[in-house]
Design an enzyme around this catalytic site. Structure first.
Site, PDB file in Angstrom:
ATOM      1  N   ARG A 435       0.871  -1.218   0.062  1.00  0.00           N
ATOM      2  CA  ARG A 435      -0.020   0.090  -0.081  1.00  0.00           C
ATOM      3  C   ARG A 435       0.675   1.341   0.019  1.00  0.00           C
ATOM      4  O   ARG A 435       1.954   1.021   0.700  1.00  0.00           O
ATOM      5  CB  ARG A 435      -0.872  -0.022   0.994  1.00  0.00           C
ATOM      6  CG  ARG A 435      -1.957  -1.179   1.150  1.00  0.00           C
ATOM      7  CD  ARG A 435      -2.744  -1.450   2.338  1.00  0.00           C
ATOM      8  NE  ARG A 435      -3.678  -0.366   2.412  1.00  0.00           N
ATOM      9  CZ  ARG A 435      -4.619  -0.107   3.640  1.00  0.00           C
ATOM     10  NH1 ARG A 435      -4.595  -1.035   4.511  1.00  0.00           N
ATOM     11  NH2 ARG A 435      -5.240   0.683   3.800  1.00  0.00           N
ATOM     12  N   GLN A 482      -6.838   9.333   7.546  1.00  0.00           N
ATOM     13  CA  GLN A 482      -5.678   8.940   7.967  1.00  0.00           C
ATOM     14  C   GLN A 482      -4.407   9.893   7.865  1.00  0.00           C
ATOM     15  O   GLN A 482      -3.474  10.155   8.691  1.00  0.00           O
ATOM     16  CB  GLN A 482      -5.423   7.411   7.386  1.00  0.00           C
ATOM     17  CG  GLN A 482      -6.262   6.318   7.763  1.00  0.00           C
ATOM     18  CD  GLN A 482      -6.044   5.114   6.635  1.00  0.00           C
ATOM     19  OE1 GLN A 482      -4.699   4.983   6.171  1.00  0.00           O
ATOM     20  NE2 GLN A 482      -6.677   4.124   7.300  1.00  0.00           N
ATOM     21  N   ASP A 628     -15.386   3.599   3.502  1.00  0.00           N
ATOM     22  CA  ASP A 628     -15.109   2.163   3.880  1.00  0.00           C
ATOM     23  C   ASP A 628     -16.139   1.095   3.603  1.00  0.00           C
ATOM     24  O   ASP A 628     -15.902   0.013   3.887  1.00  0.00           O
ATOM     25  CB  ASP A 628     -14.459   1.866   5.677  1.00  0.00           C
ATOM     26  CG  ASP A 628     -13.054   2.353   5.519  1.00  0.00           C
ATOM     27  OD1 ASP A 628     -12.209   2.221   4.673  1.00  0.00           O
ATOM     28  OD2 ASP A 628     -12.754   2.855   6.656  1.00  0.00           O
ATOM     29  N   ARG A 700     -13.389  -6.078   4.052  1.00  0.00           N
ATOM     30  CA  ARG A 700     -14.578  -5.774   3.934  1.00  0.00           C
ATOM     31  C   ARG A 700     -15.275  -6.292   2.337  1.00  0.00           C
ATOM     32  O   ARG A 700     -16.347  -6.529   2.588  1.00  0.00           O
ATOM     33  CB  ARG A 700     -14.532  -4.180   3.846  1.00  0.00           C
ATOM     34  CG  ARG A 700     -13.973  -3.590   4.869  1.00  0.00           C
ATOM     35  CD  ARG A 700     -14.252  -2.053   5.070  1.00  0.00           C
ATOM     36  NE  ARG A 700     -13.378  -1.672   6.031  1.00  0.00           N
ATOM     37  CZ  ARG A 700     -14.133  -1.632   7.360  1.00  0.00           C
ATOM     38  NH1 ARG A 700     -15.022  -2.281   7.672  1.00  0.00           N
ATOM     39  NH2 ARG A 700     -13.356  -1.333   8.300  1.00  0.00           N
TER      40      ARG A 700
END
Length: 749
Positions: A435, A482, A628, A700
């Site tokens: 990431r 974030q 999210d 998710r």
């Protein structure tokens, strides 16, 4: 050679030309017994200087023939295993090299590799390409061929330490030998093997020998042993091992053992100082780190932890249909759980947290602070007690901070670590290490931080300590809670003011919680503003249920006829309720009951009933408020009349996976019409089938397709679901409570 795991190669020993084991003790005898029970068709030979062991080997059916002269049996085999004491390997190998025939492969089982390699180089000039040094991590207190156990190596690791010029065919043949015995294989360098084994095997045996010897020389030794409890027996069990063998090991691996012993002595000295000074927090810190590490060891062996997710495959089989009714509470908010640990650790005084999410992501944050010297009690039933050390009280960890799969931990830690006076490296699992981290590293560098990233701006992140930070005015290029939180946390350590401007509102848990801990964050329209040089004070944090986890059940109830579900104590922070706003605009029946405020955060009970949904153009201003939750919102769209359109959602491309593409691929498997664009997707609702989809290790996505099965015309199999434990460890069980049917299948390593 770098470390590598080659345990997925399923080949077994197929050559029937024979195997010779030199040294018929526990290790060699167990190897022969395993081959016998596995149906190995070649002839098995054994050589040992003790004729009694050879006789026993024949009687037990371990060998077809044997004796004391290896030259008599070497011509009949293609594989030779040296299971002799460490100090005897070199002379035996010198003899074997003179007698070896072309094509013969040899290996050993010695537990110290540097000394063996050095002896062989001294005797032969080099390590031959046909020799593969190895070490099975298995054993028992008993010795001799009579103790041979055919299951000794099953599900145990065997470490091979090949040289750079080792013959690949020789390596493959030795791998096949151990696979046939049921072992898992890893390759390490010789040096790394000896470092690891000195700490995990050689040092514990040394301590056990020393403790038993010390107590055995006491005047009251009979009473000491008579009243010893199970803990003493368990710890000292290994002191019953072969003394001669261990003497040779310590002589052979002296330097690594002494280094490990020095580390242990430093740890004992630290604990002695804490006990002598009555320092309860220091003792608690040591004990809690040790307790967690011991639990981690158990998880590692059973492959249940985030630390080993990459070695196992969990599959969900979601049955078509089901109902959604009841009254449940989903786990605590993950964002708040992370932040409660971070701020509690950096506060002065004690912080008590209730409702802490005991998922792998949050536990990674908790463990990281333990490794930096913070005493933390729990978690136990969602309760954590943190003994804060203050903004400048963290200690340098012994090694890299491993953050599992947690992107939140990685990005927020980058800001916190930039203000410390020590160097630290942040790393994670394979998914996290793919990431992008440049969007936190770049603005931190503008503040004066020194941060090195891996290739492509990805982890690991190496943060240099002792840097003087200065506040900055920073405009976020894209909405990200974030990145904003990272800069605000770094701003506590910076001189002057740090201002972060958002292009759109994002979750504000960091601002709220900092203020609750006594460190105010000011908000002026789209700018969050913090002044450096303040401090945090410990207190109480009640973590509400996570709306991101609740979202799966909000959608499940909305799409299922007859559904009537209440979700208790859910956080409804205005920066997090995009999922509710979007579902309501699609026609969902969601009520907010018993609204209240807890620890500075608004909460409510959510009652949701089935409703006919319709497609919408998702409002752009709601995208960052539901970033999210979109995987499960895509499932809502697949069950809605008409087309649902999402735009301005590039952030979804850099989550645990490219969530837009991953969801689109899965929806296509189910027969849901969709069109992907650069920053979004169009989804046409309607009937859809079952099928097999890939979650790509994204928790998710895995849970979203489990929800989809409620309205599918067939079962849905979802692969690579281990990472669900990062945010929602009891999802399948809780889903079962309300009427969903999810079978969990672990396919192991």
């Amino acid at each position: 050679m770098s470390e590598q795991d080659i345990s997925n190669t399923p080949s077994v020993l197929s050559d029937e030309s024979g195997i010779l084991v030199i040294g018929l003790g526990l290790i060699g005898g167990s190897l022969l017994a395993a081959l016998r029970d596995a149906g190995y068709a070649g002839r098995r030979y054994g050589v040992d200087l003790n004729p009694h062991e050879v006789t026993l080997g024949r009687r037990m059916g371990l060998i077809d023939d044997g004796g004391s002269d290896l030259a008599a049996f070497l011509p009949h085999v293609s594989l030779v295993v040296l299971a002799v004491p460490v100090m005897a390997i070199a002379p035996v190998m010198a003899q074997l090299s003179q007698l070896r025939r072309h094509g013969q492969v040899m290996t050993d089982v010695g537990s110290t590799k540097s000394a063996i390699r050095d002896q062989i180089r001294s005797a032969l000039g080099r390590v031959p390409s046909w020799l593969v040094l190895g070490h099975p991590i298995a054993g028992a207190e008993k010795s001799g061929v009579e103790a041979a156990n055919p299951t000794l190596y099953q599900h145990h690791r065997v470490i091979l330490t090949p040289e750079t010029d080792t013959d690949p065919q020789a390596l493959q043949r030795v791998e096949s030998l151990w696979y046939t015995c049921g072992a898992h294989i890893e390759c390490l360098t010789v040096e790394r093997h000896d470092e690891v084994l000195a700490r995990t095997s050689h040092l514990p045996h040394l301590l056990a020998f020393s403790l038993v010897d010390t107590l055995a020389r006491q005047d009251d030794r009979l009473d000491i042993f008579r009243y010893a409890a199970g803990g003493f027996r368990d710890f000292t069990r290994i002191a019953g091992s072969d003394p001669v063998m261990w003497r040779d090991i310590y002589l052979a691996n002296r330097d690594a053992v002494l280094e490990a012993l020095s580390e242990f002595e430093a740890g004992v000295s630290e604990l002695r100082t804490a006990v002598a000074g009555g320092d309860g927090d220091a003792m608690l810190g040591i004990f809690s780190r040790a307790s967690h590490a011991r639990h981690y060891f158990d998880r590692l062996l059973s492959q249940k932890s985030y630390q080993v997710m990459e070695t196992r495959n969990v599959v969900y089989r979601a049955s078509a249909g089901g109902q959604v009714r009841g009254n449940i509470r989903v786990p605590g908010d993950k964002s708040m759980s992370h932040r409660s640990i971070m701020l509690g650790a950096l506060a002065e005084g004690v912080t008590t947290v209730e409702g802490f999410l005991e998922g792998e992501d949050s536990l990674a944050t908790l463990q990281a602070f333990r490794e930096m010297g913070v005493a933390i009690e729990g978690p136990q039933a969602g309760r954590v007690v943190i003994h804060g050390v203050g903004l400048h009280g963290l200690k340098q960890p012994k090694g890299p901070l491993y953050l599992g799969n947690s992107g939140t931990s990685m990005r927020l830690f980058a800001g916190l670590m930039a203000g410390q006076n020590f160097d630290v490296t942040l790393t994670g699992d394979a998914s996290l290490n793919r990431r992008p981290m440049g969007r936190v590293a770049d603005p931190l560098r503008l503040m004066g931080a020194v941060i090195d990233t891996g290739e492509g701006g990805r982890p690991p992140l190496s943060v240099r300590g002792g840097q003087k930070l200065a506040g900055i005015d920073y405009d976020l290029p894209m909405a990200s809670a974030q990145v904003k939180s990272c800069l605000l946390l770094a701003g506590m350590y910076a001189e002057g003011d740090t201002r972060v401007r958002e292009p759109a509102p994002t979750r504000d848990h960091t601002e709220r919680m900092l203020t609750a801990f006594g460190y105010p964050v000011n908000r002026t329209e789209d700018v969050a503003h913090i002044q450096g040089g303040g401090g945090l004070k410990g207190g109480f944090v009640d973590v509400p249920a996570d709306i991101s986890s609740a979202a799966f059940f909000l959608v499940a109830a909305s799409i299922t006829p007859g559904a009537n579900l209440t979700l208790q104590h859910v956080g409804i922070n205005p920066t997090r309720i995009g999922v509710i706003n979007i579902l309501r605009e699609m026609g969902a029946d969601i009520e907010l009951l018993n609204e209240r405020e807890v620890s500075g955060e608004p909460v409510a009970d959510l009652r949701v009933r089935h409703a006919e949904l319709h497609g919408i153009d998702i409002p752009v201003d709601q995208v960052p408020l539901a970033i999210d939750e979109f995987p499960v919102l895509f499932i809502a769209a697949a069950n809605a009349r008409g087309t649902t359109r999402l735009r301005d959602a590039l952030e979804l491309r850099v989550k645990e996976s490219d969530r837009i593409k991953a969801m689109a691929d899965g929806l296509e498997v189910l027969g849901v019409i969709n069109t992907v664009v650069e920053d979004g997707i169009d989804i046409v609702g309607g009937r859809y089938q079952g099928g097999e989809v890939e979650s790509l290790g994204d928790h998710r996505i895995a849970m979203a397709f489990a929800v989809a099965a409620l309205r599918a015309e067939g079962d849905i199999t979802i692969r690579d679901c281990a990472n669900v434990a990062t945010s929602f460890p009891n999802f399948p069980a809780l889903a079962g409570e309300v009427g969903m049917q999810i079978e969990v299948v672990s396919e192991g390593a």
